[in-house]
Design a protein around this motif. Structure first.
Motif, PDB file in Angstrom:
ATOM      1  N   LEU A 262       1.019  -1.348  -0.060  1.00  0.00           N
ATOM      2  CA  LEU A 262       0.139  -0.016   0.141  1.00  0.00           C
ATOM      3  C   LEU A 262       0.757   1.515   0.416  1.00  0.00           C
ATOM      4  O   LEU A 262       0.451   2.157  -0.799  1.00  0.00           O
ATOM      5  CB  LEU A 262      -0.673  -0.066   1.847  1.00  0.00           C
ATOM      6  N   LEU A 263       1.947   1.319   0.359  1.00  0.00           N
ATOM      7  CA  LEU A 263       3.010   2.715   0.933  1.00  0.00           C
ATOM      8  C   LEU A 263       4.160   2.815  -0.233  1.00  0.00           C
ATOM      9  O   LEU A 263       4.040   3.423  -0.790  1.00  0.00           O
ATOM     10  CB  LEU A 263       3.636   2.228   1.838  1.00  0.00           C
ATOM     11  N   LEU A 264       4.010   1.315  -1.284  1.00  0.00           N
ATOM     12  CA  LEU A 264       5.240   2.062  -1.953  1.00  0.00           C
ATOM     13  C   LEU A 264       5.154   2.054  -2.972  1.00  0.00           C
ATOM     14  O   LEU A 264       5.237   2.910  -3.663  1.00  0.00           O
ATOM     15  CB  LEU A 264       5.874   0.238  -2.502  1.00  0.00           C
ATOM     16  N   PRO A 265       3.260   2.141  -3.741  1.00  0.00           N
ATOM     17  CA  PRO A 265       2.961   2.946  -5.204  1.00  0.00           C
ATOM     18  C   PRO A 265       3.087   4.508  -4.915  1.00  0.00           C
ATOM     19  O   PRO A 265       4.160   5.357  -5.493  1.00  0.00           O
ATOM     20  CB  PRO A 265       1.686   2.667  -5.239  1.00  0.00           C
ATOM     21  N   PRO A 266       2.293   5.092  -3.597  1.00  0.00           N
ATOM     22  CA  PRO A 266       2.532   6.796  -3.384  1.00  0.00           C
ATOM     23  C   PRO A 266       4.090   6.463  -2.957  1.00  0.00           C
ATOM     24  O   PRO A 266       4.291   8.044  -3.721  1.00  0.00           O
ATOM     25  CB  PRO A 266       1.982   6.831  -2.137  1.00  0.00           C
ATOM     26  N   ALA A 267       4.848   6.365  -2.660  1.00  0.00           N
ATOM     27  CA  ALA A 267       6.402   6.554  -2.411  1.00  0.00           C
ATOM     28  C   ALA A 267       6.921   6.639  -3.907  1.00  0.00           C
ATOM     29  O   ALA A 267       7.950   7.438  -3.605  1.00  0.00           O
ATOM     30  CB  ALA A 267       6.818   5.484  -1.746  1.00  0.00           C
ATOM     31  N   PHE A 268       6.889   5.620  -4.658  1.00  0.00           N
ATOM     32  CA  PHE A 268       7.042   5.449  -5.722  1.00  0.00           C
ATOM     33  C   PHE A 268       7.408   6.772  -6.780  1.00  0.00           C
ATOM     34  O   PHE A 268       7.688   7.757  -7.451  1.00  0.00           O
ATOM     35  CB  PHE A 268       7.470   4.570  -6.091  1.00  0.00           C
ATOM     36  N   ALA A 269       5.217   7.358  -6.605  1.00  0.00           N
ATOM     37  CA  ALA A 269       5.455   7.706  -7.590  1.00  0.00           C
ATOM     38  C   ALA A 269       5.572   9.153  -7.373  1.00  0.00           C
ATOM     39  O   ALA A 269       6.568  10.227  -7.722  1.00  0.00           O
ATOM     40  CB  ALA A 269       4.051   8.087  -7.792  1.00  0.00           C
ATOM     41  N   THR A 270       5.830   9.509  -5.883  1.00  0.00           N
ATOM     42  CA  THR A 270       6.144  10.732  -4.972  1.00  0.00           C
ATOM     43  C   THR A 270       7.591  11.331  -5.934  1.00  0.00           C
ATOM     44  O   THR A 270       8.234  11.922  -6.191  1.00  0.00           O
ATOM     45  CB  THR A 270       6.110  10.721  -3.772  1.00  0.00           C
ATOM     46  N   TRP A 271       8.441   9.996  -5.024  1.00  0.00           N
ATOM     47  CA  TRP A 271       9.808   9.126  -6.010  1.00  0.00           C
ATOM     48  C   TRP A 271      10.420  10.006  -7.589  1.00  0.00           C
ATOM     49  O   TRP A 271      11.432  11.247  -7.925  1.00  0.00           O
ATOM     50  CB  TRP A 271      11.207   8.679  -5.824  1.00  0.00           C
ATOM     51  N   ALA A 272       9.336   9.272  -8.373  1.00  0.00           N
ATOM     52  CA  ALA A 272       9.361   9.589  -9.961  1.00  0.00           C
ATOM     53  C   ALA A 272       8.846  11.579 -10.364  1.00  0.00           C
ATOM     54  O   ALA A 272       9.862  11.518 -11.645  1.00  0.00           O
ATOM     55  CB  ALA A 272       8.138   8.872 -10.498  1.00  0.00           C
ATOM     56  N   LEU A 273       7.714  11.692  -9.224  1.00  0.00           N
ATOM     57  CA  LEU A 273       7.782  13.165 -10.151  1.00  0.00           C
ATOM     58  C   LEU A 273       9.453  13.798  -9.530  1.00  0.00           C
ATOM     59  O   LEU A 273       9.177  15.499  -9.842  1.00  0.00           O
ATOM     60  CB  LEU A 273       6.641  13.026  -9.426  1.00  0.00           C
ATOM     61  N   VAL A 274       9.337  13.659  -8.057  1.00  0.00           N
ATOM     62  CA  VAL A 274      10.669  14.840  -8.077  1.00  0.00           C
ATOM     63  C   VAL A 274      11.830  14.133  -9.187  1.00  0.00           C
ATOM     64  O   VAL A 274      12.514  15.484  -9.086  1.00  0.00           O
ATOM     65  CB  VAL A 274      10.777  14.094  -6.367  1.00  0.00           C
ATOM     66  N   HIS A 275      11.892  13.655  -8.535  1.00  0.00           N
ATOM     67  CA  HIS A 275      12.597  13.309 -10.300  1.00  0.00           C
ATOM     68  C   HIS A 275      12.934  13.450 -11.437  1.00  0.00           C
ATOM     69  O   HIS A 275      13.041  14.514 -11.955  1.00  0.00           O
ATOM     70  CB  HIS A 275      12.878  11.550 -10.366  1.00  0.00           C
ATOM     71  N   ALA A 276      11.462  14.161 -11.975  1.00  0.00           N
ATOM     72  CA  ALA A 276      11.074  14.700 -13.332  1.00  0.00           C
ATOM     73  C   ALA A 276      10.414  16.313 -12.715  1.00  0.00           C
ATOM     74  O   ALA A 276      11.124  16.830 -13.960  1.00  0.00           O
ATOM     75  CB  ALA A 276       9.593  14.225 -13.438  1.00  0.00           C
ATOM     76  N   SER A 277      11.070  16.728 -11.642  1.00  0.00           N
ATOM     77  CA  SER A 277      10.890  17.935 -11.535  1.00  0.00           C
ATOM     78  C   SER A 277      12.072  19.074 -11.794  1.00  0.00           C
ATOM     79  O   SER A 277      12.366  19.878 -12.202  1.00  0.00           O
ATOM     80  CB  SER A 277      10.453  18.288 -10.151  1.00  0.00           C
ATOM     81  N   GLY A 278      13.133  17.976 -12.043  1.00  0.00           N
ATOM     82  CA  GLY A 278      14.859  18.088 -11.863  1.00  0.00           C
ATOM     83  C   GLY A 278      15.491  18.604 -10.452  1.00  0.00           C
ATOM     84  O   GLY A 278      16.388  18.537 -10.867  1.00  0.00           O
ATOM     85  N   VAL A 279      14.690  18.724  -8.942  1.00  0.00           N
ATOM     86  CA  VAL A 279      15.176  18.084  -8.492  1.00  0.00           C
ATOM     87  C   VAL A 279      15.865  16.572  -7.928  1.00  0.00           C
ATOM     88  O   VAL A 279      14.962  16.023  -8.478  1.00  0.00           O
ATOM     89  CB  VAL A 279      14.175  18.605  -6.788  1.00  0.00           C
ATOM     90  N   HIS A 280      16.929  16.762  -7.441  1.00  0.00           N
ATOM     91  CA  HIS A 280      17.573  15.347  -7.037  1.00  0.00           C
ATOM     92  C   HIS A 280      16.619  14.773  -6.387  1.00  0.00           C
ATOM     93  O   HIS A 280      16.214  15.256  -5.287  1.00  0.00           O
ATOM     94  CB  HIS A 280      19.314  15.380  -6.335  1.00  0.00           C
ATOM     95  N   ALA A 281      16.657  13.389  -6.933  1.00  0.00           N
ATOM     96  CA  ALA A 281      15.317  12.349  -7.021  1.00  0.00           C
ATOM     97  C   ALA A 281      15.718  11.980  -5.067  1.00  0.00           C
ATOM     98  O   ALA A 281      15.005  12.135  -4.640  1.00  0.00           O
ATOM     99  CB  ALA A 281      15.223  11.222  -7.783  1.00  0.00           C
ATOM    100  N   THR A 282      16.865  12.042  -4.392  1.00  0.00           N
ATOM    101  CA  THR A 282      16.920  11.309  -3.571  1.00  0.00           C
ATOM    102  C   THR A 282      16.013  12.752  -2.370  1.00  0.00           C
ATOM    103  O   THR A 282      15.982  11.905  -0.836  1.00  0.00           O
ATOM    104  CB  THR A 282      18.272  11.407  -3.019  1.00  0.00           C
ATOM    105  N   VAL A 283      16.278  13.452  -2.749  1.00  0.00           N
ATOM    106  CA  VAL A 283      15.333  14.905  -1.854  1.00  0.00           C
ATOM    107  C   VAL A 283      13.754  13.590  -1.331  1.00  0.00           C
ATOM    108  O   VAL A 283      13.085  14.037  -0.847  1.00  0.00           O
ATOM    109  CB  VAL A 283      15.055  16.284  -2.765  1.00  0.00           C
TER     110      VAL A 283
END
Length: 426
Positions: free
Chosen positions: A221-242
Motif C-alpha cells: 500500500l505504501l510503495l505506490p505513493p512513495a514511488f510516485a513521489t520519487w518519480a515526480l521529484v526526479h522529473a522536476s529536476g530536483v535530485h530524486a533523493t530529496v
C-alpha cells in the motif's frame, strides 16, 4: 536554598539516557556491517576499473533499464545514485526526526553541540575548498558531507569501548550533516526546475502521509505513493533523493497508545536501515568508486590538480577545524565543559574521523562536474577519506586504553535488571 556554586556545571557531550544508549548501539551494529560492505564494494569497483576488463565495468554501469515513457530509462549508475540513495536519505530523515521528537536531542541543550558542529563542518571545508580551487567553485560542497557507514565502520574497529556520548555525537553529527547536504543538493545543484511535476509530487506524498498516520505498514500500500513521489521529484529536476527525506518527514514518531509498540518512524527505520546499509549504499559505492588511476604518475598528477587539492584539504583540514571550532564556541558561550572522562583530544579524533566523506561527496561530485571531473573528484574523495581514517585511527588508538577503562567502569556496576547504575537516577 542552594547557592550558585551548587548548580550543576553544563556539560558538553553529556551521557545519553539508557534507552538512547541501547538504540545507538543497535544502530552502530547495523551501520558497522554496512560500512564493511561499502568498503568491500568500493574496493571491488577500484580493482575492476583498473583491471584488463575495465571496459566491462563501464559497460555494466551504462546498461539502461526502466520505462522510457515515464522518462525513467536510466542506466544502472543513475539508478544507484537517484534511486537507491533515496532509501539512504529516507532512513537518515527518519533518524533525524526521531532524534528531535523523541530522542535525547529534543532537549535543545543536547542538540546544540552536534547541530553547531555539523554546521561548522559544512561551512569551513567549503571555504577551504574555495580558497584552493576557486576557479572550479561549483564543487564547493563536495568536502562538506560525512559518510555515516564508512565513519562508523572505522570507529567500530578502533573504538569498541568508546564512550556512548562520543559515538552518539558522531552519529548525530553525521545525520544532521546529511540533512544539510540534501538541502544543498536541492538548492544549489538543481539545474532546471519543472514546477508542475514538483507540485504533482505533493499529491502522492499526501497519500503516503495519510496512510502512515493511520497506522498502515503494508509495503504494497505504501510503495505506490512513495514511488510516485520519487518519480515526480526526479522529473522536476530536483535530485530524486530529496523525495526520501520528504517521505521520512511525514512519518509519525510517536504512537497514540504505549501498548501499540514502537512508533511508525522506529518501525520503518528498523525495516529499512538494513536495506540502506546492506544494499543501497554498497551498490552505489560499487557503481561510483570505480575509477582508472593510471598508475602512480597518473595518480600523482591527478592529486595535484586544484579541484583534488581543494577536496582533500576540505576533508582533512576544513572538516575537523569547522567541527572543533563550532564545538569550542558552544562551550565558550555556554560555559560548558566536556563530560567527565573526555578530553578535547577525543573531540579532535572524532572531528578528523568526520572527514571521511564518501557516499554523499561522490554524489555531489557527480552533480557538480559530471563526467568531465569524474576522475579527479573520485580520486580526491577516496584519498582524502582514507587519509582521514588513518589519521583518526592513530589519534583514537592512543586513547584506546582510557576508552576501555571507562567502558569497564560503566558496565561493571550493572544491577540484576541489566541497566548500569550510572543510567539510573539516584
Amino acid at each position: 536554598m542552594p547557592g550558585p556554586t551548587s548548580r550543576r556545571t553544563p556539560r558538553l557531550l553529556d551521557r545519553s539516557t539508557w534507552p538512547e544508549a541501547r538504540r545507538i548501539a543497535d544502530i552502530l551494529r547495523k551501520e558497522t556491517i554496512g560500512g564493511a560492505l561499502l568498503l568491500a564494494a568500493a574496493l571491488a569497483a577500484m580493482v575492476w576499473a583498473n583491471s584488463p576488463w575495465a571496459q566491462t565495468y563501464q559497460d555494466l554501469r551504462a546498461i539502461e533499464i526502466g520505462p522510457a515513457a515515464l522518462h525513467l530509462n536510466l542506466d544502472l549508475a543513475a539508478w544507484a545514485a537517484d534511486g537507491l540513495l533515496a532509501i539512504f536519505f529516507f532512513v537518515a530523515g527518519l533518524e533525524l526526526k526521531r532524534e528531535f521528537v523523541a530522542g535525547d536531542l529534543r532537549d535543545l541543550r543536547r542538540a546544540a553541540v552536534p547541530v553547531a558542529a555539523a554546521i561548522g563542518g559544512v561551512v569551513v571545508p567549503a571555504l577551504v575548498y574555495l580558497a584552493i580551487a576557486g576557479g572550479a567553485a561549483r564543487g564547493w560542497a563536495i568536502p562538506t558531507a560525512t559518510d555515516i557507514a564508512f565513519a562508523l565502520a572505522v570507529l567500530a574497529v578502533i573504538g569498541r569501548s568508546l564512550p556512548d556520548a562520543l559515538r552518539t555525537f558522531l552519529l548525530t553529527l553525521a545525520v544532521v550533516d546529511d540533512l544539510i547536504a540534501i538541502v544543498i543538493i536541492a538548492v544549489f545543484y538543481t539545474a532546471q526546475l519543472a514546477v508542475l511535476p514538483l507540485l504533482g509530487a505533493l499529491v502522492p506524498l499526501a497519500v503516503f502521509a495519510v496512510l502512515v498516520r493511520r497506522g498502515t505498514r503494508a509495503w504494497w500500500l505504501l510503495l505506490p505513493p512513495a514511488f510516485a513521489t520519487w518519480a515526480l521529484v526526479h522529473a522536476s529536476g530536483v535530485h530524486a533523493t530529496v523525495a526520501g527525506v520528504l517521505l521520512a518527514l511525514t512519518v509519525p514518531v510517536l504512537t497514540d497508545r504505549a501498548e501499540d509498540g514502537p512508533g511508525p518512524a522506529e518501525h520503518f527505520e528498523h525495516r529499512f536501515r538494513p536495506i540502506s546499509a546492506g544494499i543501497a549504499v554498497p551498490v552505489f559505492a560499487f557503481f561510483s568508486a570505480g575509477v582508472a588511476l593510471g598508475g602512480l604518475s597518473g595518480l600523482s598528477e591527478t592529486l595535484t590538480e586544484p579541484v583534488a587539492l581543494g577536496i582533500m584539504a576540505g576533508l582533512l583540514v576544513g572538516k575537523p577545524l569547522g567541527i572543533l571550532a563550532a564545538t569550542w564556541l558552544v562551550a565558550r558561550f555556554t560555559r560548558a565543559t566536556l563530560d567527565e572522562g573526555l578530553a578535547w583530544i577525543d573531540m579532535a579524533g572524532l572531528a578528523i574521523l568526520a572527514g571521511i566523506g564518501f557516499t554523499v561527496s561522490l554524489l555531489i561530485g557527480e552533480l557538480a562536474f559530471g563526467a568531465a571531473g569524474d576522475e579527479q573528484v573520485k580520486v580526491a574523495v577516496l584519498a582524502g577519506s582514507l587519509a582521514a581514517a588513518l589519521l583518526a585511527t592513530v589519534i583514537l588508538r592512543l586513547r584506546a586504553r582510557l576508552y576501555r577503562r571507562i567502558h569497564q567502569a560503566e558496565t561493571a556496576d550493572a544491577d540484576a535488571d541489566g541497566i548500569p547504575d550510572l543510567y539510573q537516577s539516584p
